[in-house]
Write an enzyme that holds these catalytic residues in place. Sequence first.
Site, PDB file in Angstrom:
ATOM      1  N   TYR A 150     -35.807   2.336 -17.910  1.00  0.00           N
ATOM      2  CA  TYR A 150     -35.232   3.689 -18.056  1.00  0.00           C
ATOM      3  C   TYR A 150     -35.674   4.574 -16.892  1.00  0.00           C
ATOM      4  O   TYR A 150     -34.851   5.258 -16.269  1.00  0.00           O
ATOM      5  CB  TYR A 150     -35.682   4.293 -19.393  1.00  0.00           C
ATOM      6  CG  TYR A 150     -35.227   5.708 -19.641  1.00  0.00           C
ATOM      7  CD1 TYR A 150     -33.906   6.002 -19.975  1.00  0.00           C
ATOM      8  CD2 TYR A 150     -36.134   6.778 -19.553  1.00  0.00           C
ATOM      9  CE1 TYR A 150     -33.496   7.313 -20.211  1.00  0.00           C
ATOM     10  CE2 TYR A 150     -35.730   8.087 -19.795  1.00  0.00           C
ATOM     11  CZ  TYR A 150     -34.408   8.344 -20.121  1.00  0.00           C
ATOM     12  OH  TYR A 150     -34.006   9.639 -20.361  1.00  0.00           O
TER      13      TYR A 150
HETATM   14  N1  LIG Z   1     -34.014  13.267 -25.600  1.00  0.00           N
HETATM   15  C1  LIG Z   1     -34.967  13.137 -24.701  1.00  0.00           C
HETATM   16  O1  LIG Z   1     -36.181  13.061 -25.016  1.00  0.00           O
HETATM   17  C2  LIG Z   1     -34.615  13.115 -23.240  1.00  0.00           C
HETATM   18  C3  LIG Z   1     -35.638  13.287 -22.299  1.00  0.00           C
HETATM   19  C4  LIG Z   1     -35.331  13.262 -20.949  1.00  0.00           C
HETATM   20  C5  LIG Z   1     -34.040  13.064 -20.540  1.00  0.00           C
HETATM   21  N2  LIG Z   1     -33.044  12.886 -21.467  1.00  0.00           N
HETATM   22  C6  LIG Z   1     -31.680  12.673 -20.978  1.00  0.00           C
HETATM   23  O2  LIG Z   1     -30.845  13.656 -21.542  1.00  0.00           O
HETATM   24  C7  LIG Z   1     -29.486  13.187 -21.513  1.00  0.00           C
HETATM   25  C8  LIG Z   1     -28.817  13.501 -22.849  1.00  0.00           C
HETATM   26  O3  LIG Z   1     -29.465  12.761 -23.863  1.00  0.00           O
HETATM   27  P1  LIG Z   1     -29.804  13.360 -25.301  1.00  0.00           P
HETATM   28  O4  LIG Z   1     -31.277  13.291 -25.447  1.00  0.00           O
HETATM   29  O5  LIG Z   1     -29.111  14.637 -25.512  1.00  0.00           O
HETATM   30  O6  LIG Z   1     -29.226  12.187 -26.229  1.00  0.00           O
HETATM   31  P2  LIG Z   1     -27.996  12.096 -27.249  1.00  0.00           P
HETATM   32  O7  LIG Z   1     -28.105  13.143 -28.309  1.00  0.00           O
HETATM   33  O8  LIG Z   1     -27.960  10.667 -27.657  1.00  0.00           O
HETATM   34  O9  LIG Z   1     -26.730  12.447 -26.333  1.00  0.00           O
HETATM   35  C9  LIG Z   1     -26.194  11.522 -25.428  1.00  0.00           C
HETATM   36  C10 LIG Z   1     -24.804  11.984 -25.048  1.00  0.00           C
HETATM   37  O10 LIG Z   1     -24.262  11.055 -24.086  1.00  0.00           O
HETATM   38  C11 LIG Z   1     -23.008  10.591 -24.552  1.00  0.00           C
HETATM   39  N3  LIG Z   1     -22.806   9.195 -24.163  1.00  0.00           N
HETATM   40  C12 LIG Z   1     -23.613   8.141 -24.435  1.00  0.00           C
HETATM   41  N4  LIG Z   1     -23.080   7.008 -23.944  1.00  0.00           N
HETATM   42  C13 LIG Z   1     -21.903   7.367 -23.350  1.00  0.00           C
HETATM   43  C14 LIG Z   1     -20.887   6.661 -22.672  1.00  0.00           C
HETATM   44  N5  LIG Z   1     -20.973   5.330 -22.466  1.00  0.00           N
HETATM   45  N6  LIG Z   1     -19.807   7.345 -22.205  1.00  0.00           N
HETATM   46  C15 LIG Z   1     -19.712   8.669 -22.396  1.00  0.00           C
HETATM   47  N7  LIG Z   1     -20.657   9.410 -23.019  1.00  0.00           N
HETATM   48  C16 LIG Z   1     -21.735   8.758 -23.496  1.00  0.00           C
HETATM   49  C17 LIG Z   1     -23.054  10.730 -26.064  1.00  0.00           C
HETATM   50  O11 LIG Z   1     -21.740  10.911 -26.563  1.00  0.00           O
HETATM   51  P3  LIG Z   1     -20.871   9.792 -27.314  1.00  0.00           P
HETATM   52  O12 LIG Z   1     -21.795   8.966 -28.141  1.00  0.00           O
HETATM   53  O13 LIG Z   1     -19.888  10.600 -28.082  1.00  0.00           O
HETATM   54  O14 LIG Z   1     -20.221   9.010 -26.210  1.00  0.00           O
HETATM   55  C18 LIG Z   1     -23.848  12.007 -26.227  1.00  0.00           C
HETATM   56  O15 LIG Z   1     -22.995  13.119 -26.129  1.00  0.00           O
HETATM   57  C19 LIG Z   1     -29.557  11.702 -21.148  1.00  0.00           C
HETATM   58  O16 LIG Z   1     -29.222  11.558 -19.783  1.00  0.00           O
HETATM   59  C20 LIG Z   1     -31.021  11.365 -21.375  1.00  0.00           C
HETATM   60  O17 LIG Z   1     -31.460  10.289 -20.550  1.00  0.00           O
HETATM   61  C21 LIG Z   1     -33.301  12.916 -22.801  1.00  0.00           C
END
Ligand SMILES: NC(=O)c1ccc[n+]([C@@H]2O[C@H](COP(=O)([O-])OP(=O)(O)OC[C@H]3O[C@@H](n4cnc5c(N)ncnc54)[C@H](OP(=O)(O)O)[C@@H]3O)[C@@H](O)[C@H]2O)c1
Length: 238
Positions: A150
């Site tokens: 990751y």
């Molecule tokens: N949560 C954390 O602790 C954290 C920390 C650091 C960075 N991040 C980053 O923050 C970003 C958002 O993540 P989140 O934490 O908000 O998680 P999340 O709630 O799982 O949201 C992920 C989003 O990405 C979309 N997605 C996933 N696979 C996809 C695909 N193949 N095509 C199009 N859309 C897709 C999902 O929509 P659908 O399922 O509707 O497609 C959802 O809207 C990511 O880049 C993650 O690496 C998260």
Amino acid sequence: MELKDKVAAVTGATSGIGLAVAHNLRSAGMKLVLTGRREERLKKIAAELGQTAYVAGDMTDPAVPGRIVQKALSEFGRCDAVINNAGTIEMGSVEEIDIDRMCEMVRLNTEAAFRMIYVALRHFRSVGGGDMITTSSVLGKTVRPRFGAYAGTKYAIEGLCEGLRKEMAGTGIRVMAVQPGLVMTELHDDWEVHPKDAQGMKTPLQPEDIARSVRFMLEQPDHVVIPQLMVLPAEAEI
Ligand SMILES: NC(=O)c1ccc[n+]([C@@H]2O[C@H](COP(=O)([O-])OP(=O)(O)OC[C@H]3O[C@@H](n4cnc5c(N)ncnc54)[C@H](OP(=O)(O)O)[C@@H]3O)[C@@H](O)[C@H]2O)c1
């Protein structure tokens, strides 16, 4: 920039950070194009927010980034900012991680994010400016055991954004990355032990904490760029 009546595309907007960013930017008066695979959610969110269009699709489809920018132009006549946020996580030691799922993560977190930047850049070039914020991670700056794959995807984002920021210096195009620590979203929903519990963390971040930071980055005057903004839970020891 003044956000009212400007247009932002937000990828990964059906849940978590992207959804919170959508709410925050809409409350600042921006018009939105939201994306994700779950069309029913997009439809509902767009109806709730108003002045919001959507593109349902898988970001790993190379045609989707172009459709997003085109949607902004056809619905609202402009595209001022792209929040390049869709992503996923696969955790596991390099010896044991599921290689196929890992490659799917690389395609989404790195290849699709790069393609979104590539397409948005061409539009911003044609109009002489624009803002691009990609959601990286604290794990784009530091690595822990079992998070190497990751972290690799996010280190790649950091490298691309930093190189591109320097290439775009003075063009009106601002290239930025937000680097969240642990945020309570759907990202870890299928984990046996949530990282909050594994780390003994009491108060992780909420998606709104990152949304506020994204808005802060966008609201800076034109002569200011925030290349990276790391946002951590105050109790994080990372
Ligand atoms: N949560 C954390 O602790 C954290 C920390 C650091 C960075 N991040 C980053 O923050 C970003 C958002 O993540 P989140 O934490 O908000 O998680 P999340 O709630 O799982 O949201 C992920 C989003 O990405 C979309 N997605 C996933 N696979 C996809 C695909 N193949 N095509 C199009 N859309 C897709 C999902 O929509 P659908 O399922 O509707 O497609 C959802 O809207 C990511 O880049 C993650 O690496 C998260």
